[in-house]
Design a protein around this motif. Structure first.
Motif: not given
Length: 525
Positions: A52-56, A94-100, A129-134
């Motif tokens: 659910a957090q992918i898009f932000g 976006y950084w914090n959303r993806q890491y946290n 993780r790949i979806i997020s970081m890509s």
């Protein structure tokens, strides 16, 4: 969703009890760790919230990539109109959303899954993780991936290292999924494919194809190798809308709908108006709602849609809120239950470009191009695709802002390429057709449209009207476009050595005008 959150609460409750308390006070009604493990709940409950957090949120999406790709624009005069959309970085979350919300829980679930021997759950988390970081790397460039979770300050991967790791991890993930297509353990936690592992393998393979094309200019040999691997893999690719990878909303409202209808902070972009009205594109009716005031569309009353120029000069919010909203169906959670992350149209367009680049197994460029348009029309319920594909005359239109006098916010269309395929045209003309149609079809997944624009220069977008960039975050020269987001202040303050190393790996200053690795600025062929 409530079920999963409830289970997480129970996990926390169980783990908080002391050994002595458990020995002396056994609660017969408490769900035990053993019970939680019976249906994989102790690992599976993490997945819906991670996806659910992918898009932000509004900052991550609407005020960044949706604006930079020029699909949506805002009427609101945020911070005296000096903000992300006018190239002065005001929000960078976006950084914090993806890491946290993704990388941290993914590490937890991988640790649990590996300890309990649940390899499929571990690899599913690795794929997320790949979806997020890509996606995060398209904002920043170097990110913390291969050494995430190690002790000490975060160590950033260079982009070549990062993409090599993505491809290596996808090898392992696809192999595991391919060997376990009958595995049913994911079912209770997977709203996308209902636990169908073969579908997740197909998505992972399609993600490989996307990433291969992304690096096609900077490392054509690696891109071709990885792209051909995806094209040849027997797990297949997402090539029908029934295979699309969608992120489900679990009854929540499609986020841009809240921004549009509750906050009145987003509207159709002027670029969308120019291209969709000019091409007489039937998808416009599914994307946006017409204006009620026809004086706003005096130059094209038969197509009553009005957009706002990105980076527009704005005086008062009410000036542009009468312009076209996104389609009202997006405001109904019963009608819009998910959001696409990777769809059939994108795969067809990638294959069309791959054919131009000579990748084995890509097929015919024209067939793939037309299949991409057809898949998009089908997805949005639009008719008339055959006539649309045969149109060799229509062109995008010039834009006039009816609110402002003179040339303020106006632009002259620079696209001279029609829709119909021309086999005799150059590869450059063909690529422009492919990417322009891919740009239209990527509506609601604008991050990939922003990637393609930076990578290829297509479609030919108008520059922002108001460019507020300065030395604070880097100057974008007049007539040019933002190329990345800077590393976040939290990292600058808490991990200065890491940011210094990341900046060195970036190959230029930590500024918004520094190109990412795959954005070479060079010829497309």
């Amino acid at each position: 969703m409530k079920k999963f959150l409830y289970l997480l609460t129970l996990v926390a409750a169980v783990s908080s009890c002391t050994d002595n308390f458990e020995d002396l006070n056994t609660n017969p009604y408490q769900i035990s760790n053993e019970s939680l493990q019976q249906d994989f709940n102790h690992v599976g409950a993490y997945y819906p919230s991670m996806l659910a957090q992918i898009f932000g949120n509004q900052v991550d999406h609407n005020l960044t990539n949706a604006s930079y790709a020029q699909h949506l624009a805002q009427p609101t005069v945020f911070v005296q109109n000096v903000n992300n959309t006018t190239y002065y970085i005001t929000w960078n979350g976006y950084w914090n959303r993806q890491y946290n919300n993704i990388m941290a829980p993914a590490k937890q679930v991988i640790d649990i899954a590996e300890a309990d021997g649940y390899t499929m759950f571990a690899e599913w988390a690795n794929l997320i993780r790949i979806i997020s970081m890509s996606r995060a790397t398209t904002f920043y460039g170097p990110v913390i991936y291969t050494q995430y979770g190690n002790e000490g300050p975060g160590v950033y991967d260079s982009e070549p290292t990062l993409y090599a790791a993505f491809f290596s991890d996808l090898d392992r993930i696809i192999a595991e999924f391919s060997a376990n297509t009958d595995y049913t353990g994911l079912s209770a936690f997977d709203a996308t494919y209902g636990g169908d592992v073969s579908q997740w393998a197909k998505f992972a393979n399609s993600l490989r194809l996307r990433l291969a094309m992304r690096i096609s200019k900077v490392d054509p040999a690696l891109a071709k190798t990885q792209g051909e691997k995806a094209l040849a893999d027997p797990v297949g690719l997402i090539e029908t809308n029934g295979d699309n990878m969608n992120i489900f909303l679990y009854g929540n409202k499609f986020h841009p709908a809240q921004i549009c209808f509750e906050w009145n902070d987003t509207r159709m972009s002027a670029t969308m108006e120019s291209i969709l009205v000019g091409y007489q594109d039937p998808r416009i009716h599914a994307f946006f709602d017409p204006v009620s005031d026809l004086s706003l569309v005096a130059d094209h009353p038969d197509w009553p849609y009005k957009g706002i120029r990105n980076g527009a000069f704005l005086v008062a919010k009410d000036d542009h809120t009468p312009f076209s909203t996104i389609d009202i169906d997006f405001n109904d959670p019963a009608k819009v239950t998910s959001r696409k992350l990777l769809s059939a149209d994108e795969v067809h367009f990638i294959k069309a470009e791959a054919a131009l680049r000579g990748w084995a197994g890509a097929g015919d460029a024209q067939t793939n191009y037309e299949n991409g348009v057809k898949a998009s029309f089908e997805l949005w319920g639009a008719g008339g695709v055959d006539a649309y594909l045969a149109d060799n005359a229509s062109l995008p239109i010039d834009y006039d802002d009816p609110v402002e006098t003179g040339d303020v916010n106006d632009f002259v269309n620079q696209i001279t390429n029609t829709i119909a395929w021309d086999e005799a045209a150059s590869d450059e003309i063909k690529l422009e057709k492919i990417i322009t149609q891919k740009w239209i079809a990527s509506y609601t997944n604008e991050m990939e449209a922003w990637v393609d624009f930076r990578r290829t220069g297509y479609p030919k977008l108008p520059p922002v009207y108001q460019n507020s960039s300065n030395a604070d975050w880097g100057v974008v020269p007049t007539g040019e476009f933002i190329k990345r987001m800077p590393f976040i202040n939290g990292e600058r303050q808490n991990n200065p050595s890491g940011v210094a190393d990341a900046t060195a790996k970036l190959g230029g200053p930590d500024e918004i005008n520094t190109r990412l690795w795959w954005d070479t600025g060079g010829p497309n062929f």
